[in-house]
Design a protein around this motif. Structure first.
Motif, PDB file in Angstrom:
ATOM      1  N   UNK A  10       0.828  -1.204   0.000  1.00 30.65           N
ATOM      2  CA  UNK A  10       0.000   0.000   0.000  1.00 30.65           C
ATOM      3  C   UNK A  10       0.866   1.260   0.000  1.00 30.65           C
ATOM      4  N   UNK A  11       1.987   1.214   0.709  1.00 38.02           N
ATOM      5  CA  UNK A  11       2.887   2.358   0.719  1.00 38.02           C
ATOM      6  C   UNK A  11       3.438   2.628  -0.679  1.00 38.02           C
ATOM      7  N   UNK A  12       3.779   1.554  -1.394  1.00 37.23           N
ATOM      8  CA  UNK A  12       4.299   1.745  -2.748  1.00 37.23           C
ATOM      9  C   UNK A  12       3.206   2.224  -3.698  1.00 37.23           C
ATOM     10  N   UNK A  13       1.970   1.796  -3.453  1.00 41.57           N
ATOM     11  CA  UNK A  13       0.878   2.257  -4.308  1.00 41.57           C
ATOM     12  C   UNK A  13       0.611   3.748  -4.144  1.00 41.57           C
ATOM     13  N   UNK A  54       2.886   5.968  -4.298  1.00 39.30           N
ATOM     14  CA  UNK A  54       3.986   6.705  -4.923  1.00 39.30           C
ATOM     15  C   UNK A  54       3.472   7.834  -5.804  1.00 39.30           C
ATOM     16  N   UNK A  55       2.406   7.569  -6.540  1.00 38.99           N
ATOM     17  CA  UNK A  55       1.847   8.601  -7.406  1.00 38.99           C
ATOM     18  C   UNK A  55       1.265   9.732  -6.569  1.00 38.99           C
ATOM     19  N   UNK A  67      10.712  11.354  -7.183  1.00 34.45           N
ATOM     20  CA  UNK A  67      10.638   9.914  -7.379  1.00 34.45           C
ATOM     21  C   UNK A  67       9.790   9.564  -8.579  1.00 34.45           C
ATOM     22  N   UNK A  68       9.416   8.299  -8.627  1.00 34.13           N
ATOM     23  CA  UNK A  68       8.629   7.807  -9.749  1.00 34.13           C
ATOM     24  C   UNK A  68       7.250   8.449  -9.800  1.00 34.13           C
ATOM     25  N   UNK A  69       6.703   8.805  -8.637  1.00 32.41           N
ATOM     26  CA  UNK A  69       5.398   9.449  -8.619  1.00 32.41           C
ATOM     27  C   UNK A  69       5.407  10.765  -9.372  1.00 32.41           C
ATOM     28  N   UNK A  70       6.439  11.558  -9.164  1.00 31.59           N
ATOM     29  CA  UNK A  70       6.529  12.830  -9.886  1.00 31.59           C
ATOM     30  C   UNK A  70       6.683  12.600 -11.389  1.00 31.59           C
ATOM     31  N   UNK A 107       8.141   4.836 -16.146  1.00 31.15           N
ATOM     32  CA  UNK A 107       7.999   5.038 -14.701  1.00 31.15           C
ATOM     33  C   UNK A 107       7.050   4.005 -14.102  1.00 31.15           C
ATOM     34  N   UNK A 108       5.960   3.708 -14.792  1.00 35.67           N
ATOM     35  CA  UNK A 108       5.031   2.691 -14.281  1.00 35.67           C
ATOM     36  C   UNK A 108       5.664   1.322 -14.209  1.00 35.67           C
ATOM     37  N   UNK A 109       6.458   0.949 -15.206  1.00 29.85           N
ATOM     38  CA  UNK A 109       7.152  -0.339 -15.188  1.00 29.85           C
ATOM     39  C   UNK A 109       8.149  -0.401 -14.038  1.00 29.85           C
ATOM     40  N   UNK A 110       8.807   0.698 -13.747  1.00 33.28           N
ATOM     41  CA  UNK A 110       9.744   0.733 -12.618  1.00 33.28           C
ATOM     42  C   UNK A 110       9.012   0.527 -11.294  1.00 33.28           C
ATOM     43  N   UNK A 111       7.831   1.124 -11.161  1.00 34.96           N
ATOM     44  CA  UNK A 111       7.031   0.907  -9.953  1.00 34.96           C
ATOM     45  C   UNK A 111       6.659  -0.561  -9.812  1.00 34.96           C
ATOM     46  N   UNK A 112       6.291  -1.197 -10.922  1.00 37.84           N
ATOM     47  CA  UNK A 112       5.927  -2.618 -10.883  1.00 37.84           C
ATOM     48  C   UNK A 112       7.117  -3.472 -10.448  1.00 37.84           C
TER      49      UNK A 112
END
Length: 329
Positions: free
Chosen positions: A218-221, A223-224, A233-236, A253-258
């Motif tokens: 949930x914390x990683x979700x 990020x955006x 970070x990736x969210x920005x 960026x989305x692939x990096x989050x995955x």
């Protein structure tokens, strides 16, 4: 009924203003400490050679799960490097780790207290329901008011959003411990603190680790959401890709989050069931230290001693005693 209105929003606004005006010194301290930890961790990850960081992540993957997962980790992080998202990924990883640590420090004690006190559990449950069902964007409004734009409001919103599963699964794990085992500890004069540390927490650890796993996901979700608050970070990157309709940047960026999500999920999942990770390096070391096999199964002396001690305690605590041998008397 046209004039009927409950000014909940105005009350919340007044409460936020009061907190900001009264506890400004505390909010400034929290902002400084949290910001320092995130920046320090991000700088540490970025100051190390990239190859060394990848090797460390792969070693952790092999140590806790398997060599196959270690190879997948190398491939995943090389892919992050190849799409040019290494710096933003490390910034996001630092934010997620700091937020997860803060959430765990809060969630586990709350879950233990809720498991040991039914009244506190009844009071805490609707609060957790509210935290879990409230849209994540709503958390950003007071967080930005309290801490301004930057990484700190993103961390605060992430902690609030990720906290409930850690509390719930900790409480569930403590309540799920066998009552006979707890009663045996009481029968032998163990204090509540000793029972908690020696019996309840070890037996509830799989459930607690499952809660920590969900907490990190949930914390990683978030990020955006943190990117909207101004956190690097990736969210920005994703927010900028959305605002400019840049499909290439959004996909990278989305692939990096995955990739980060899969790595953290598998790693924390392995922590909750180390004995079941047959391909992990820790599992291989444990099997080599075993004294041998009996009936096709490896016997571990620590496990056998613990099982024997538990069985002896249950026999002593049982009211049905075995008949005493008279031996010729």
């Amino acid at each position: 009924m046209d004039g009927f209105r409950i000014p909940i929003g105005e009350w919340a606004d007044a409460g936020v203003d009061w907190i900001r005006d009264t506890l400004g010194w505390l909010l400034s301290g929290i902002s400084a400490v949290v910001g320092w930890f995130v920046d320090a961790l991000a700088n540490a990850l970025l100051s190390l050679p990239i190859v060394a960081v990848i090797v460390i992540f792969a070693a952790l993957a092999w140590l806790l799960r398997s060599w196959r997962f270690a190879i997948g980790t190398v491939v995943g992080f090389v892919l992050i490097l190849g799409v040019g998202q290494w710096v933003t990924s490390m910034q996001t990883l630092a934010l997620v780790l700091v937020a997860a640590i803060i959430a765990v420090v809060i969630a586990v004690p709350l879950g233990i207290a809720a498991a040991r006190n039914d009244t506190f559990s009844a009071i805490l449950r609707p609060v957790l329901d509210l935290m879990q069902s409230m849209p994540a964007f709503v958390y950003l409004i007071p967080a930005i008011v309290f801490f301004s734009i930057g990484v700190v409001p993103g961390v605060v919103a992430t902690v609030i959003f990720a906290l409930p599963p850690g509390v719930r699964l900790t409480e569930l794990g403590i309540r799920g411990v066998d009552s006979e085992t707890v009663e045996a500890g009481h029968a032998f004069g163990a204090t509540p603190g000793q029972i908690l540390r020696g019996v309840q927490l070890p037996l509830a650890m799989p459930s607690i680790m499952a809660g920590i796993n969900q907490l990190i996901m949930l914390a990683l979700s978030m990020a955006v959401i943190a990117g909207i608050a101004g956190a690097d970070g990736l969210g920005k990157e994703i927010v900028q890709a959305m605002s400019t309709v840049d499909i290439a940047k959004g996909v990278e960026a989305g692939l990096s989050v995955v990739i980060l999500a899969v790595y953290l999920d598998r790693l924390t999942g392995a922590l909750g069931a180390l004995k079941n990770q047959r391909g992990s390096l820790l599992g291989a070391i444990a099997r080599r230290r075993g004294p041998g096999q009996k009936g096709g199964e490896t016997s571990h002396p620590q496990d056998a001693a613990q099982d024997a001690a538990t069985e002896a305690e249950r026999e002593k605590a049982s009211p049905r005693r075995a008949p005493i041998a008279t031996g010729g008397i």
